[in-house]
Write a protein that holds these residues in place. Sequence first.
Motif, short mmCIF file in Angstrom:
data_model
loop_
_atom_site.label_atom_id
_atom_site.label_comp_id
_atom_site.label_asym_id
_atom_site.label_seq_id
_atom_site.Cartn_x
_atom_site.Cartn_y
_atom_site.Cartn_z
N THR A 1 0.86 -1.18 0.00
CA THR A 1 0.00 0.00 0.00
C THR A 1 0.89 1.23 0.00
O THR A 1 1.75 1.37 0.88
N LEU A 2 0.73 2.10 -0.98
CA LEU A 2 1.57 3.28 -1.06
C LEU A 2 1.34 4.21 0.13
O LEU A 2 0.24 4.26 0.68
N PRO A 3 2.37 4.94 0.55
CA PRO A 3 2.20 5.87 1.68
C PRO A 3 1.06 6.86 1.44
O PRO A 3 0.94 7.44 0.37
N ALA A 4 0.23 7.04 2.49
CA ALA A 4 -0.90 7.98 2.42
C ALA A 4 -0.89 8.83 3.68
O ALA A 4 -0.87 8.31 4.79
N ALA A 5 -0.88 10.16 3.51
CA ALA A 5 -0.70 11.09 4.63
C ALA A 5 -2.00 11.77 5.01
O ALA A 5 -2.85 12.06 4.16
N THR A 6 -2.15 12.02 6.32
CA THR A 6 -3.23 12.84 6.85
C THR A 6 -2.62 13.84 7.82
O THR A 6 -1.59 13.57 8.45
N ALA A 7 -3.24 15.01 7.94
CA ALA A 7 -2.74 16.04 8.84
C ALA A 7 -3.20 15.75 10.26
O ALA A 7 -4.32 15.29 10.49
N SER A 8 -2.30 16.04 11.22
CA SER A 8 -2.62 15.87 12.63
C SER A 8 -1.96 17.00 13.40
O SER A 8 -0.84 16.86 13.90
N GLY A 9 -2.63 18.16 13.47
CA GLY A 9 -2.02 19.32 14.09
C GLY A 9 -0.82 19.78 13.28
O GLY A 9 -0.92 20.02 12.07
N ASP A 10 0.33 19.91 13.96
CA ASP A 10 1.56 20.32 13.29
C ASP A 10 2.30 19.12 12.70
O ASP A 10 3.41 19.27 12.18
#
Length: 535
Positions: free
Chosen positions: A481-490
């Motif tokens: 599974t390719l890297p997938a990013a989500t925001a979490s504060g800073d």
Amino acid sequence: MRRVGDRFVLVRELGSGGMSAVFLGRDEVLDRPVAVKILHPDLDDEETGALFRKEGRTAARLSHPNIIQVYDAGEDLLDGRQVSYIVMEYAPGGDLKALMDRRGSLPEGMLSRVGADVAAALSHAHERGVIHRDVKPRNVLLDERGNPKLADFGIARAFETTEESRAGSYLGTAAYSSPEQLQGHKVTPKSDVYSLGATLYHAATGEPPFSGAPIEVANQQVLKEPTPPRERGARIGGGLEALILTCLAKNPEERPDAVRVHEKLFQRGIGAGAAQPEPAKARKPAGAAGFSRAVGTARSAGLSGFEAVRRRLESRGSRGVEGPPDETVSLPTRTFRSGSRQRTTAALLIGAVLLLLLAGAAAWAMLDPSAPTTEPASGGAGEQKQVAAPEQEPVKNQSGQDSAGGSSGDDAGGETQDPGPAPPLAEAESAVFDMYVDQSFQRVDATWAALSGRLQDEIGSPQEWAEQEDLYTFEYMEYVTLPAATASGDEARVSFEARLDHTWGSEVLSGTWVCVVEDGEWKLDRLEDERTTPA
């Protein structure tokens, strides 16, 4: 059960084009999946069938890790009708166009690696007198490890027959075709380089260089200069942008050949890397010098990309690592695999050495007649003098904090520096993606530089990092599974799943890298929810 050639069973249709349909098949003799291309029966006249079978013969002349291999070709009865077929290697990863549709434009590292491998495939074909004539994202397939493989040499011709390609006999796809090809002029290997440049442009920006109706695109290919990719939002450096634009030069003489494109992209992608610290003696064959030899030998043999180094490393055999680790650790939060016991021992040894040094310094000060002293209140001659303790400065770590947890300079008041605005989340995905690719090529310094200052302090040194991550037994990797990013504060949280191949065996690693911003870049700070299972 439908089959052709007595041994190739047709499982299901994968796709269909204007001239042929492609099926997932199975070779019953060798028990392996294959792709079977079958010419549409209503087009299968004598002349078209002969050209179709010529495609198989043309592709069969080529043997390269980045070219789809042809296994068989012929004619057979299917559903009561005579059909022509070609049996090829099956690439289960889809094509480059589908990859771009899923994740958008590609980051520079991935783009360079894919482009280098396709350029190597073209170089191999050109050396054997074959021009592809239809390089485009749909014809760049991906195998189970994500390696690109150039497919569909159906309209390729040998160099000696290129004079036949004149106005009225244009073949190819307008969005990726060279000006000379669209004008019906002589097609050369530099025409494939133009199409590769258009493909890389699309991968970098999310769109081909020119758009519109086919005739509009053709006119723009001939008359208009493309907009620089970075002006259209491409996340690439100036060097890669310049290379893509050079490939898209209107004059074929101004374009590099495929060999040069491969070398440039190889250097920008997996071929270039910082010097590595020399590994421990037991692992020395896999150190910097050994790895450089692996790359050099593989490139001189005509291999490229991940497959080149993988083949070279596999030829080495065992590197003295006996079997897999005794157990697989699965903890909610863990930043690296092993080495805590070694770090504890090292810390105790360092503490003992510091105590000895301090004791020696105190003894020297007592024996030195010039050392400052304080007299006791009585001033008696027989009473012992006291040595003034030297003033000690706090030891600072790599983040600028002293050993007591304070800070220096402008941060003396306990204030923390502002990391600045966070980069796009796609750059955090790219940082995680590059981490494991770099690990598979044993690029110690590159992976070390991707870590946050806090994590570097925790680990200690690039050498300890290499040993803890077992980098010198690393051979290969692929993303499940390719890297997938989500925001979490800073912070950015990047989830992924990858298969990691070592000399001792394979495992599937999954987890979430928490990334922080340092100096305007995402750095990998800690790995949470990490889980490893045998592959």
